[in-house]
Design an enzyme around this catalytic site. Structure first.
Site, PDB file in Angstrom:
ATOM      1  N   GLY A 283      48.918  17.778 -42.301  1.00 35.18           N
ATOM      2  CA  GLY A 283      48.635  19.058 -41.648  1.00 35.18           C
ATOM      3  C   GLY A 283      48.965  18.963 -40.172  1.00 35.18           C
ATOM      4  N   ARG A 320      37.975  22.676 -30.845  1.00 34.22           N
ATOM      5  CA  ARG A 320      38.072  21.213 -30.959  1.00 34.22           C
ATOM      6  C   ARG A 320      37.382  20.462 -29.819  1.00 34.22           C
ATOM      7  NH1 ARG A 320      41.931  18.342 -31.129  1.00 34.22           N
ATOM      8  NH2 ARG A 320      41.259  17.076 -32.857  1.00 34.22           N
ATOM      9  N   TYR A 324      34.446  18.285 -31.336  1.00 29.81           N
ATOM     10  CA  TYR A 324      34.729  16.842 -31.490  1.00 29.81           C
ATOM     11  C   TYR A 324      34.861  16.121 -30.158  1.00 29.81           C
ATOM     12  CZ  TYR A 324      36.678  18.963 -35.773  1.00 29.81           C
ATOM     13  OH  TYR A 324      36.891  19.703 -36.899  1.00 29.81           O
ATOM     14  N   CYS A 350      28.743  32.101 -23.703  1.00 34.46           N
ATOM     15  CA  CYS A 350      27.446  31.728 -23.117  1.00 34.46           C
ATOM     16  C   CYS A 350      26.880  30.460 -23.723  1.00 34.46           C
ATOM     17  CB  CYS A 350      26.488  32.892 -23.278  1.00 34.46           C
ATOM     18  SG  CYS A 350      27.192  34.380 -22.599  1.00 34.46           S
ATOM     19  N   GLU A 351      27.536  29.363 -23.512  1.00 29.50           N
ATOM     20  CA  GLU A 351      27.078  28.055 -23.985  1.00 29.50           C
ATOM     21  C   GLU A 351      27.664  27.013 -23.047  1.00 29.50           C
ATOM     22  OE1 GLU A 351      26.397  26.804 -27.579  1.00 29.50           O
ATOM     23  OE2 GLU A 351      26.598  28.707 -28.639  1.00 29.50           O
TER      24      GLU A 351
HETATM   25  N1  LLP Z   1      44.460  16.578 -47.257  1.00 32.73           N
HETATM   26  C1  LLP Z   1      43.132  16.696 -47.320  1.00 32.73           C
HETATM   27  C2  LLP Z   1      42.463  16.532 -48.615  1.00 32.73           C
HETATM   28  C3  LLP Z   1      42.394  16.954 -46.151  1.00 32.73           C
HETATM   29  O1  LLP Z   1      41.077  17.051 -46.204  1.00 32.73           O
HETATM   30  C4  LLP Z   1      43.069  17.118 -44.915  1.00 32.73           C
HETATM   31  C5  LLP Z   1      42.347  17.412 -43.677  1.00 32.73           C
HETATM   32  C6  LLP Z   1      44.475  17.012 -44.907  1.00 32.73           C
HETATM   33  C7  LLP Z   1      45.136  16.737 -46.098  1.00 32.73           C
HETATM   34  C8  LLP Z   1      45.295  17.162 -43.654  1.00 32.73           C
HETATM   35  O2  LLP Z   1      44.959  16.197 -42.709  1.00 32.73           O
HETATM   36  P1  LLP Z   1      45.812  16.091 -41.337  1.00 32.73           P
HETATM   37  O3  LLP Z   1      47.195  15.649 -41.702  1.00 32.73           O
HETATM   38  O4  LLP Z   1      45.791  17.422 -40.710  1.00 32.73           O
HETATM   39  O5  LLP Z   1      45.080  15.092 -40.533  1.00 32.73           O
HETATM   40  N2  LLP Z   1      39.420  20.050 -37.878  1.00 32.73           N
HETATM   41  C9  LLP Z   1      39.689  18.663 -37.590  1.00 32.73           C
HETATM   42  C10 LLP Z   1      40.534  18.022 -38.655  1.00 32.73           C
HETATM   43  C11 LLP Z   1      39.923  18.128 -40.051  1.00 32.73           C
HETATM   44  C12 LLP Z   1      40.801  17.564 -41.122  1.00 32.73           C
HETATM   45  C13 LLP Z   1      40.268  17.887 -42.483  1.00 32.73           C
HETATM   46  N3  LLP Z   1      41.062  17.478 -43.591  1.00 32.73           N
HETATM   47  C14 LLP Z   1      40.326  18.562 -36.202  1.00 32.73           C
HETATM   48  O6  LLP Z   1      40.500  19.579 -35.539  1.00 32.73           O
HETATM   49  O7  LLP Z   1      40.617  17.451 -35.745  1.00 32.73           O
END
Ligand code: LLP
Length: 423
Positions: A283, A320, A324, A350-351
């Protein structure tokens, strides 16, 4: 000059450009807050994976949770990608963008029966099953439709991806997948179920991973299982190694996608599994550094302990940093020659948690436009309407053309579905 990790963002004398357009012009034309993406950065990121996978059966499934805007999905569908989805909503979205269902894998720990039905009706390629009760439910739902659901088991390989605890998913302590020790027996159950067709195995160990070694460890654990299953008469068609490859936010130096995939494929070949189809679910690495969030400086508020640079984008637009403590690079779209000061770049929400960057050295004046870099992944998809703030507009730059791909939300849209109580 291009910025490290951002090959489609260049620093010129008159400011930052995304492909063939100045960011300042985009901000002026479409307003702020604004997400702006480089279409060619997305294409190049997909091509980096595809080059390494060329010549063997594979499917690069874009994990659309990172950025699910239709034009982004369209871009990856046109590049020949499949998709990793995690909800019925994502299924409808990606079908609306023109993706074929046969290229969709369905992940997630909590698929509802209704979502399973929708996905079976659409004809998705595979369900990535995460637990025994989910397996039983899937078999039941598929049987009731007179079907067999193509299934892969998400195995939790118990390796440490060495990333932020909220985005680490391959440890025993995480809610994801089936423990490695249980996997064989779950596959044996699956083989007996009337509504299941066993087709693959998958894992996903976390996100923003910056070295190849956790992948290779997870891969070895998975291949041990594939061997054990084969000995048991269960021959898997595909191996899905998940997503998770990191990007450069500050000084991280993750391997390139091409390099990572080559290392994984070498290991797969060494162990005699080169004939199996390889799936990946990246992703962030496909979209993260393709996008920026543009924000205008509203007010400067120097103080005794902290100087605040208040901008018109907030935690509702990009969560983010608040969620995080993520460090995301912030650059002025046009550089000033005046003295830089240290600012906390914050939004109007407001945080106290509403910040985009702490202690950033910037020469800024009210009205200037700042770019938060690496905002293409998990920016817009995690945006909310907190403080009744409409979500930002999005544009896609392609060479020197720009397309408005999402209109700025209106306040009227925000409460259109709400009702006052009669009487
Ligand atoms: N496959 C599965 C089953 C997943 O749970 C995820 C991401 C991906 C693929 C893709 O992962 P990537 O290549 O994007 O690392 N919101 C967080 C990231 C959460 C990722 C959740 N799962 C952030 O902003 O860092």
């Amino acid at each position: 000059m291009t910025l490290p990790g951002h090959p489609f963002l260049t620093a010129r004398d008159d400011g930052l450009w995304l492909e063939g357009l100045p960011l300042l012009e985009l901000a002026r034309r479409f307003g702020t807050p604004l997400y702006a993406y480089s279409r060619n950065a997305m294409r190049a990121a997909a091509a980096s994976y595809q080059r390494a996978l060329a010549g063997r059966p594979h499917l690069l499934c874009y994990a659309m949770k990172a950025n699910s805007s239709l034009a982004v999905l369209q871009t990856f569908a046109e590049a020949g990608c499949g998709f990793d989805i995690v909800s019925g909503g994502e299924l409808q979205r990606v079908l609306a963008a023109g993706a074929p269902a046969s290229r969709i894998v369905f992940s997630g720990v909590g698929k509802t029966h209704d979502e399973m039905r929708q996905a079976l009706d659409a004809g998705v390629r595979c369900f990535n099953v995460e637990s025994e009760p989910e397996l039983a439910a899937l078999s039941e739902v598929a049987s009731s439709l007179g079907r067999r659901a193509p299934m892969s088991l998400r195995v939790n390989p118990d390796v440490d991806a060495g990333t932020h605890p909220y985005i680490s998913t391959g440890l025993k302590a995480n809610k994801f997948g089936v423990a490695h020790e249980r996997a064989l027996s779950v596959y044996r159950q699956a083989r007996e179920l009337p509504g299941i067709e066993v087709v693959g195995i998958d894992c996903h160990i976390g996100s923003q991973i910056t070295s190849a070694s956790p992948y290779l460890d997870a891969l070895d654990r998975l291949l041990d299982l594939v061997d054990a299953l084969a000995a048991d008469g269960i021959d898997l068609r595909h191996i899905d190694l998940g997503g998770g490859l990191g990007i450069t936010y500050t000084d991280e130096e993750p391997p390139s996608a091409e390099d990572l995939v080559r290392q994984m494929l070498a290991r797969i070949d060494e162990r005699g599994h080169g004939h199996r189809e390889i799936l990946l679910e990246p992703g962030r690495s496909l979209v993260g550094n393709a996008g920026v969030l543009l924000a205008s400086v509203l007010y400067l508020k120097p103080g005794e302990e902290k100087n605040f640079c208040i901008v018109d984008a907030a935690m509702n637009d990009l969560v983010r940093p608040a969620m995080y403590q993520a460090w995301m690079r912030i650059e002025p779209c046009v550089r000033r020659t005046t003295q830089a000061r240290t600012w906390d770049v914050v939004g109007p929400v407001c945080e106290s948690g509403d910040w985009l960057g702490h202690d950033r050295k910037l020469a800024v004046e009210p009205g200037d436009v700042l770019a938060v870099l690496s905002a293409g992944a998990y920016g817009m998809t995690m945006a909310s309407n907190y403080n009744t703030r409409p979500r930002a507009a999005e544009v896609m730059v392609d060479g020197d053309a720009v397309h408005l791909i999402r209109e700025r939300e209106s306040v009227a849209q925000l409460f259109a579905g709400e009702k006052l109580i009669a009487g």
